[in-house]
Enzyme design. Structure first.
Site, PDB file in Angstrom:
ATOM      1  CG  MET A 164      -5.089   2.289  -4.830  1.00  0.00           C
ATOM      2  SD  MET A 164      -6.170   2.683  -6.238  1.00  0.00           S
ATOM      3  CE  MET A 164      -5.626   1.446  -7.413  1.00  0.00           C
ATOM      4  CB  CYS A 223      -0.916   0.014   1.219  1.00  0.00           C
ATOM      5  SG  CYS A 223      -1.898   1.534   1.335  1.00  0.00           S
TER       6      CYS A 223
END
Length: 397
Positions: A319, A104
């Site tokens: 993201m 992430c």
């Protein structure tokens, strides 16, 4: 019937970039959860509140979106030349599944602050004021991230005037460097920036058609298609897609067939076991639109528009790892991302996403006919939201 008291586990709830998650020190986890396996997955699922058939995470720390159903485990690094090991788990909302297949990028910005605050760095490396450089080993994909964390009075500086579209309030800027961010991948194209060997492929998707696609391993495995080829403009917000079951099925079909072509899975039937990767995104030339906050994004202020899906839904912003993929693909002449941004060569790109804009840079080079990305750089911010302990039923692990 008597029930044992809940188990108390030290934890920190943090925002990193446009995501948030529950952070743990490895040493604080129950012994059975200190190693990969069913016990660890069961613990994190219960912490987040999954699986939740209601899709609300009422009985857990999750936020019922892909951006807020995350857990992070940090430990002093086992890898020479690094300060901490960072392991990331993307927790499914409605199924009993934790995906460990990728990173992430947003929560990467919170790893350095967490490590400093929790005494995981050598004190000699932590300045009273200025920038603390934290070398992070991203254990999911085996890559290095360098975080430059601002310090004030010997503590992490969290408050500042850096604004990040997709986050309500300003905070202190954290610069992240993703070193050699091409994902290792699997299969025949594993380790290559373009695993199929092509900058653009003809991707056959039954029920959808044949799409021009750029499939890239950089930051996170991602497949890019042109918005116009699938009936979109590239300026869509979440409501235009996330309530459309037919559209979501189309994107999942694209993702599954791209995963096979990228060597991430052997058959489309395996896509459900790898929900976090690859990402699927669609691009379009720069255009003016109104972001979800009501902010007007002008075409003159961006190079292109990008929309990306995460865990089956259109992301509310972008993201961090997909931002790396966008920057890398934009820097290589001939990709669909580069074409959407106007072509030519570039090492910095500013793109429009549902919440606003983001600027990210990438250094790429061609060696023996193969493209590689040596570094990607972006700015994020992070903040502790709550710390103390989470509680889970004693029989979870």
């Amino acid at each position: 019937m008597a029930y044992a008291p809940q188990r108390r586990i030290p934890a920190t709830y943090m925002r990193g970039g446009t995501s948030k998650g529950v952070f743990f020190r490895l040493e604080d986890l129950p012994e059975a959860a200190r190693v990969p396996g069913p016990a660890r997955d069961a613990l994190l699922l219960r912490v987040i509140g999954s699986p939740d058939p209601y899709g609300k995470h009422t009985d857990g720390m999750g936020g019922a979106t892909s951006s807020t159903s995350k857990c992070v485990i940090i430990a002093k690094s086992s890898v020479p030349g690094h300060d901490v090991d960072y392991l990331y788990g993307q927790v499914s909302i409605d199924t009993a599944f934790v995906d460990w297949s990728g990173n992430c990028g947003n929560l990467s910005s919170a790893v350095g602050p967490f490590a400093i605050a929790n005494g995981l760095l050598d004190p000699s490396k932590v300045p009273q004021d200025g920038l603390c450089t934290v070398r992070i080993w991203q254990a999911n994909i085996g890559k290095t991230i360098v975080a430059h964390v601002p310090m004030a009075g010997g503590q992490v500086q969290e408050i500042g005037d850096f604004e990040l579209d997709g986050v309500s309030f300003p905070a202190a800027e954290i610069v992240l460097e993703f070193i050699d961010p091409a994902d290792e991948g699997e299969g025949e194209g594993g380790g290559a920036m373009f695993p199929t060997g092509n900058l653009v492929d003809e991707l056959d998707v039954p029920g959808v058609g044949t799409l021009k696609a750029t499939m890239i391993n950089a930051g996170i495995p991602t497949v890019f298609v042109n918005a116009a080829d699938i009936g979109y403009t590239g300026s869509e917000l979440q409501d235009a897609i996330n309530g459309d079951a037919k559209a979501l099925a189309m994107f999942e079909a694209i993702r599954a067939h791209a995963a096979v072509r990228m060597g991430l899975i052997k058959d489309v039937s395996e896509a459900a076991t790898r929900q976090h990767t690859p990402k699927v995104a669609f691009v379009a030339p720069a255009a003016s639109y109104t972001a979800s906050s009501g902010k007007r994004v002008a075409a003159a202020d961006i190079d292109l528009c990008v929309r990306a899906l995460s865990m089956g839904k259109l992301h509310h912003a972008m993201m961090g790892t997909a931002s790396v993929a966008i920057a890398a693909a934009a820097a290589v002449p001939g990709t669909v991302v580069n074409a959407a941004s106007g072509g030519g060569t570039r090492n910095v790109v500013t793109f429009g996403h549902p919440s606003g804009t983001l600027r990210v840079g990438a250094d790429v080079r061609q060696v023996d006919g193969q493209w590689t990305v040596t570094k990607a750089v972006m700015s994020r911010s992070a903040r502790v939201l709550m710390d103390g302990a989470v509680r889970v039923p004693a029989d979870v692990c």
